[in-house]
Each structure stands twice: as C-alpha cells, then as structure tokens.
Motif scaffolding. Structure first.
Motif, short mmCIF file in Angstrom:
data_model
loop_
_atom_site.label_atom_id
_atom_site.label_comp_id
_atom_site.label_asym_id
_atom_site.label_seq_id
_atom_site.Cartn_x
_atom_site.Cartn_y
_atom_site.Cartn_z
N TYR A 146 0.75 -1.08 -0.11
CA TYR A 146 0.06 0.21 -0.03
C TYR A 146 0.96 1.18 0.08
CZ TYR A 146 1.12 0.00 4.90
OH TYR A 146 1.83 0.09 6.22
N PRO A 147 0.47 2.46 -0.58
CA PRO A 147 1.41 3.67 -0.67
C PRO A 147 1.10 4.55 0.79
CG PRO A 147 -0.83 3.86 -1.94
CD PRO A 147 -0.69 2.38 -1.34
N GLY A 148 1.86 3.98 1.51
CA GLY A 148 1.82 4.75 2.92
C GLY A 148 3.04 4.34 3.77
N TYR A 149 2.98 4.46 4.99
CA TYR A 149 3.82 4.34 6.05
C TYR A 149 3.28 3.86 7.50
CZ TYR A 149 6.49 7.21 2.58
OH TYR A 149 6.96 7.62 1.26
N HIS A 150 3.93 3.17 8.16
CA HIS A 150 3.03 2.85 9.60
C HIS A 150 2.92 4.29 10.37
CE1 HIS A 150 4.49 -1.55 10.39
NE2 HIS A 150 4.00 -1.20 9.17
N GLU A 151 3.72 5.19 10.12
CA GLU A 151 3.71 6.47 10.94
C GLU A 151 2.05 7.18 10.56
OE1 GLU A 151 7.29 4.86 11.19
OE2 GLU A 151 6.58 5.61 9.55
N LEU A 152 1.52 6.96 9.20
CA LEU A 152 0.52 7.71 8.96
C LEU A 152 -0.77 6.94 9.24
CD1 LEU A 152 1.24 8.60 5.04
CD2 LEU A 152 1.24 10.14 7.18
N ALA A 153 -0.66 6.10 10.37
CA ALA A 153 -1.72 5.34 10.80
C ALA A 153 -1.94 6.18 12.06
CB ALA A 153 -1.56 3.75 11.26
N TYR A 154 -1.12 7.05 12.47
CA TYR A 154 -1.45 7.86 13.87
C TYR A 154 -0.77 9.28 13.55
CZ TYR A 154 3.40 6.24 14.64
OH TYR A 154 4.84 5.85 14.33
N LEU A 155 -0.22 9.54 12.60
CA LEU A 155 0.15 11.09 12.27
C LEU A 155 -0.46 11.70 11.01
CD1 LEU A 155 3.73 10.69 13.43
CD2 LEU A 155 1.90 11.62 14.76
N HIS A 156 -1.33 10.88 10.26
CA HIS A 156 -1.97 11.64 9.30
C HIS A 156 -2.83 12.77 9.93
CE1 HIS A 156 -4.93 12.10 5.98
NE2 HIS A 156 -4.02 11.69 5.00
N PRO A 157 -2.96 14.02 9.00
CA PRO A 157 -3.45 15.16 9.66
C PRO A 157 -5.20 14.75 10.00
CG PRO A 157 -3.15 15.25 7.28
CD PRO A 157 -2.23 14.25 7.76
N ASP A 158 -5.60 13.62 9.36
CA ASP A 158 -6.96 13.34 9.82
C ASP A 158 -7.12 12.57 11.14
OD1 ASP A 158 -7.77 14.17 7.39
OD2 ASP A 158 -8.22 12.26 6.38
N ARG A 159 -6.01 12.28 11.51
CA ARG A 159 -5.92 11.38 12.92
C ARG A 159 -5.13 12.30 13.89
NH1 ARG A 159 -9.56 7.51 11.97
NH2 ARG A 159 -9.43 6.77 9.41
N PHE A 160 -4.47 13.25 13.53
CA PHE A 160 -3.28 13.99 14.55
C PHE A 160 -3.33 15.49 14.27
CE2 PHE A 160 0.98 15.19 15.74
CZ PHE A 160 0.76 15.24 17.23
N ASP A 161 -3.37 16.04 15.46
CA ASP A 161 -3.41 17.52 15.34
C ASP A 161 -2.48 17.99 16.48
OD1 ASP A 161 -3.68 20.27 14.75
OD2 ASP A 161 -5.59 20.47 15.66
N PRO A 162 -1.01 18.39 16.13
CA PRO A 162 -0.14 18.53 17.34
C PRO A 162 -0.91 19.96 18.34
CG PRO A 162 0.67 19.61 15.22
CD PRO A 162 -0.59 18.81 15.01
N ASP A 163 -0.39 19.86 19.61
CA ASP A 163 -0.84 20.79 20.47
C ASP A 163 0.57 21.28 21.06
OD1 ASP A 163 -1.57 21.89 22.86
OD2 ASP A 163 -2.17 20.06 24.07
N PRO A 164 0.26 22.61 20.72
CA PRO A 164 1.36 23.71 20.99
C PRO A 164 1.82 23.74 22.34
CG PRO A 164 -0.46 24.98 20.23
CD PRO A 164 -0.78 23.46 20.10
N SER A 165 0.86 23.38 23.23
CA SER A 165 1.12 23.42 24.76
C SER A 165 2.28 22.69 25.25
CB SER A 165 -0.22 23.36 25.66
OG SER A 165 -0.36 21.78 25.61
N VAL A 166 2.73 21.80 24.35
CA VAL A 166 3.89 20.82 24.63
C VAL A 166 5.18 21.65 24.90
CG1 VAL A 166 4.65 20.46 22.25
CG2 VAL A 166 5.00 18.47 24.03
N LEU A 167 5.22 22.60 24.20
CA LEU A 167 6.59 23.66 24.22
C LEU A 167 6.60 24.16 25.66
CD1 LEU A 167 6.20 25.73 20.97
CD2 LEU A 167 7.61 23.69 21.42
N GLU A 168 5.56 24.58 26.44
CA GLU A 168 5.52 25.04 27.75
C GLU A 168 6.12 23.77 28.66
OE1 GLU A 168 2.86 27.18 31.05
OE2 GLU A 168 2.16 26.82 29.02
N ALA A 169 5.53 22.68 28.22
CA ALA A 169 5.71 21.35 29.08
C ALA A 169 7.17 21.07 29.40
CB ALA A 169 4.59 20.15 28.44
#
Length: 357
Positions: A146-169
C-alpha cells in the motif's frame, strides 16, 4: 467480528490505537493483549485502551526467547477462549503462530526489512502480510502493498493535530528554535554489531553554536554532564514535540520517519537502511539518511545545514507526501474486515484484490 490485537512495542500502540477505535465504532469486538516493553503499557493506559498484559519485559536478547514463549502460550490460551475471526500484529510472530494453531486468520503489518529473525519466524504462518509499497522484499502471494507508512496510521492530519502547549511542558518559549536528538540503546535483535554516536557532546555543542536549544532523548544512559539536556514528557506527547521541532537528529528510524511525515526535517544516522527511510529522502526530501562510513560526522553536518532552510520548504514537501500517501488506519480496518469475511481456502488472494480496489 472478534479481533485480537497484540502489542509488543510502544510503536505498536501508536499504530493500532486509531484502528482499534475505528473497529469498535463499527461494532466489532476488540481484545488487546500486550507484553511489557518500554512505555508500551503506559501508552495503552494513556490512550484508555482496555488491555491485558501477558508477559513482562525481557532483560536482553538472552531472555527474549523465554519471554516470547511465555507470551505466546498465554496468548494462545486467551485467544482460544475468545475464538477470534482475525488476529493482527506488527511483525506478528506470536499472532501468526497462535492463529495457525487455532486455525483462524492473521494479518501481519511490517516495514523493517533487516529484522530477519522476526520475518523468518512470523511470515510463514501469516495469512496476509501488509507492507508499504517501498518495502524492498518480495514476500510472495501473501503480500499486500500500500502507498503509505506505518506512521500515517497515527500522524496523518485526519488523525493527529499537534498541541502547541507541549512547548511550555518542556520549558520552551513559543518562538524558541530547538532540535530533538534521539539516541538509541542498540539492544534490539537487529542492532547487534552496530553502535551510535561516539561523543554526544559534539552534537549538543554544534546545535548550541547555531542558536538551537537541544532536547535529548536517550534510550540508554547519557553522559552525566548531559543529563540536564534530557527532557521529561508524557510518552503520548512526543509527537507534539516532533511536530514543532526545527530539526530532528535520530539514530532510530521510527523517530526520524515520524518527524518527516509531520513536516519536520529529520536526519537518520544508522548503518541499517530501510525502504521507507530511503523513499522519504528520495521522493520527498523530508528525511536524510546516513548509513555509510563517517555517517555520524556527515549526518551532524546535514542536521546543522537544515537549520538554514526556510521553514515553508518542509511544509510544501509534506503536502506533496500527503497527496501521494493514504490514511493507513483505513487500510488496517479494511484489511481486517476483508480477511474476516473471506473463506479460508482463498483468503490471501481475495485480501490482495480488495486492497487493489
């Protein structure tokens, strides 16, 4: 249908967490069994995935066989009571063995060509073996690409939206440039005979000379005078951090490829090349692979030079990648549902045909 999912590594949790949720939302019964390994159990708990731990963590390669045998025997006992329609895993040694004994069906997902011990033990017993299209080995009629990578099971934009509050953490300002450095322990079965950076101090010094804050993630123990560079963060927030980094320098392929699919330029320094790391470099220029002599010197130099490239370059390259590659969660769910409905006499062929449609 009844599905058994087996987890033996933290990365497996990331890969299966969205398919598990999707399968349950579609009315299927999902049973998750795990072996302690790194932060795998912590991740299962963080994502509120109901699970049962069947074996502890191995103390190294010598104890791995005993732990694996314990895990497989307990998995066989549990699966026999569940009577699943399909068992799935990454690598799939235990899953394929148990499915074969129970005469049920198994789907194995894998992307690591050089892990030959796992493939030799698992592939012959699996019904369907799903690999990215860049996977270099021809597995035979069981293989679905299939045309993809394992990481796109959880980091595809339909599945993951990064949280900027991690920087403060992790103690960073919003506009503070930083590099994530991932050093491996070199303890996996396919790492024997290999090693990493001789002197991590040089990495820190070079990045700091360029004005970047260094966040160090080391599987083993770093030198005592570098302990202050180690950051502490919940394991389920690591991808938020990778998404906002300016550059990632990693001895591990997974961390490097996670950064790449998030649009963060990554340098992968390791003697072992993989199909997906090579493709992420040759097709999209989001990952830079150094596997030969002087790889640590050359990789560090590339990581430094990356900091001078305009940031919108990486965003466009990620957009190109996402246009070509699929949401792997959908692929996982489709393969499991297809195989569960397929008669045993011809199930591998039908699963492959369904994937092509």
């Amino acid at each position: 249908m009844r599905v058994v999912v087996t987890i033996q590594h933290p990365g497996h949790v990331h890969f299966f967490r969205n398919p598990i949720a999707e399968l349950e939302a579609r009315g299927h019964e999902v049973h998750v069994f795990a072996r302690e390994n790194g932060v795998a159990i912590d991740l299962l708990e963080a994502y509120d995935i109901d699970h049962e731990v069947l074996a502890g963590e191995s103390g190294g390669l010598l104890s791995l066989a005993a732990v694996q045998a314990t895990y497989e025997s307990r998995l066989l006992w549990r699966a026999k009571r569940i009577d699943p329609d399909v068992i799935t895993a990454i690598g799939g040694v235990a899953a394929a063995h148990v499915a074969s004994v129970l005469r049920t069906k198994s789907v194995v997902f894998y992307d690591t060509e050089h892990a030959t011990l796992i493939t030799k033990l698992g592939y012959p017993f699996a019904d369907v073996i799903c690999t990215p299209s860049c996977y270099r080995d021809d597995v035979g009629p069981k293989q679905v690409t299939y045309p993809g990578y394992h990481e796109l099971a959880y980091l595809h934009p339909d599945r993951f939206d990064p949280d900027p509050s991690v920087l403060e953490a992790v103690g960073l300002d919003d506009d503070e440039p930083f590099a994530v450095v991932r050093l491996s322990s070199w303890g996996a079965s396919h790492d024997v005979g290999h090693g990493g950076f001789d002197d991590p101090h040089e990495i820190v010094d070079r990045f700091e000379d360029e004005g970047l804050t260094v966040l160090l993630s080391a599987e083993g123990e770093p030198p005592e005078d570098l302990e202050s560079y180690q950051f502490s963060i919940a394991p389920d927030r690591m991808h938020d951090l990778l998404a906002y980094a300016d550059v990632v320098l990693s001895e591990g392929a997974t961390t490097a490829s996670e950064a790449a699919v998030l649009g963060t330029p990554a340098v992968y320094v390791n003697p072992l090349s993989l199909g997906y790391t090579t493709e992420l470099e040759s097709e999209y220029g989001l990952l830079f692979e150094y596997t030969g002599e002087m790889r640590h010197v050359r990789g560090l130099e590339r990581a430094i030079s990356i900091t001078e490239v305009p940031s919108d370059t990486w965003a466009q390259r990620r957009a190109d990648l996402l246009e070509d590659r699929v949401d792997v969660t959908r692929l996982v769910v489709q393969q499991l549902e297809t195989l569960a409905r397929t008669p045993a006499t011809n199930r591998s062929t039908r699963a492959s045909t369904a994937s092509e449609r």
